[in-house]
Design a protein around this motif. Structure first.
Motif, PDB file in Angstrom:
ATOM      1  N   GLU A 107       0.830  -1.205   0.000  1.00 10.08           N
ATOM      2  CA  GLU A 107       0.000   0.000   0.000  1.00 10.08           C
ATOM      3  C   GLU A 107       0.864   1.254   0.000  1.00 10.08           C
TER       4      GLU A 107
ATOM      5  N   GLN B  96      -1.819  -2.750  -6.423  1.00 11.35           N
ATOM      6  CA  GLN B  96      -2.376  -1.894  -5.377  1.00 11.35           C
ATOM      7  C   GLN B  96      -2.611  -0.469  -5.875  1.00 11.35           C
TER       8      GLN B  96
ATOM      9  N   TYR C 169      -2.589 -11.899  -6.243  1.00 11.37           N
ATOM     10  CA  TYR C 169      -3.461 -11.040  -5.442  1.00 11.37           C
ATOM     11  C   TYR C 169      -3.828 -11.667  -4.097  1.00 11.37           C
ATOM     12  N   ASP C 170      -3.328 -12.898  -3.828  1.00 14.32           N
ATOM     13  CA  ASP C 170      -3.670 -13.569  -2.581  1.00 14.32           C
ATOM     14  C   ASP C 170      -2.527 -14.508  -2.195  1.00 14.32           C
TER      15      ASP C 170
ATOM     16  N   TRP D 252      -6.404  -9.619  -1.778  1.00 16.77           N
ATOM     17  CA  TRP D 252      -6.839  -8.477  -2.587  1.00 16.77           C
ATOM     18  C   TRP D 252      -7.945  -8.804  -3.579  1.00 16.77           C
TER      19      TRP D 252
ATOM     20  N   GLY E 282     -10.541  -6.164  -4.136  1.00 12.78           N
ATOM     21  CA  GLY E 282      -9.998  -5.014  -4.850  1.00 12.78           C
ATOM     22  C   GLY E 282      -9.791  -5.296  -6.320  1.00 12.78           C
TER      23      GLY E 282
END
Length: 272
Positions: free
Chosen positions: A77, A109, A128-129, A185, A188
């Motif tokens: 982030e 991100q 993403y994970d 994520w 997102g």
């Protein structure tokens, strides 16, 4: 390796640090984000290749290369917000983004947190994970210790460009902490509207199943040749390629990246 001839190179204050960046080439802006422990030169020949048709803005992350480290955790982030801050400082409201490994995580991100800044995204060797990591790698993460890096050729290379050559131990602590950051994520990723090119090696740190799932979350994976247009996002798997070998195949990478950024789609024999 082709040398990068930067038309402009300097630092700019962003989020409490001076971020180093280089600009080369002309055309639509393309921000390039290196991987963990990497500098701009470590990205190799892909940068000058892309600079033939794009205005490439390559940056070095917190504690990497010529960007100083600061008293702040290194998280995806934070890295994403740093990219957004650099774009603001350089008056670049929107750009294509190409990230590799950690840089791809930061790019994902960025696309989630600052969607208005991302035109098209190229994500190479990222997921993403945490569930998408190879089991061998997730088992290795708890074993990571600073001693594995300190006193090695990696530290010697880091010191050559570092703002504070004595700061490697503190930097490594932050990088190991990043490996323990929970990645979850999917929600997102489902909000991403920008076209995404997902690139991975067939023996990458991310499993093939996860990269396919990533592609499907972006609307990909449906059959072509049935009249419906192809998804805007794409998936490319490099054969016989481990994680660290992805960036060492610039010709192959360029053959995937450039047509994607130009919006070119291969024609089938059915003319679709």
């Amino acid at each position: 390796m082709l040398a990068v001839t930067a038309a402009h190179a300097e630092t700019v204050p962003v989020n409490g640090m001076n971020i180093y960046y280089e600009i080369s080439g002309e055309g639509d802006p393309l921000v390039v984000l290196p991987g963990a422990y990497m500098t701009i030169p470590d990205m190799g020949a892909i940068i000058p290749m892309l600079a033939k048709t794009h205005k490439v803005i390559a940056m070095e992350f917190q504690g990497h290369g010529r960007t100083e480290d600061i008293d702040r955790p290194i998280t995806y982030e934070n890295l994403a917000d740093d990219v957004a801050g650099l774009m603001d400082a350089l008056d670049i409201p929107k750009a294509d983004i190409f990230g590799y490994s950690m840089g791809a995580g930061a790019a994902i991100q960025l696309t989630i947190r600052h969607p208005e800044k991302v035109d098209q995204l190229v994500s190479a060797s990222a997921g993403y994970d945490i569930s998408g990591m190879q089991p061998a790698y997730t088992a290795f993460i708890p074993q990571m210790k600073p001693e594995m890096f300190i006193g090695t050729p990696m530290e010697d290379a880091w010191k050559k460009l570092a703002v504070n050559p004595d700061g490697f131990p503190a930097f490594v602590d932050k990088m190991i902490a990043l490996e323990h950051e929970p990645l979850a994520w999917e929600a997102g990723v489902k909000t991403i509207k920008s076209p995404v090119l997902v690139i991975a090696g067939d023996s990458d740190v991310i499993t093939l199943e996860h990269e396919v799932a990533f592609f499907k979350l972006l609307g990909g994976g449906v059959m072509g040749d049935m009249g419906a247009p192809l998804a805007a996002s794409r998936l490319a798997i490099l054969p016989a390629t481990a994680h660290t070998a992805v960036i060492n195949q610039p010709e192959l990478l360029h053959a995937f990246i450039e047509p994607f950024l130009q919006g070119e789609t291969p024609k089938s024999f059915m003319g679709m």
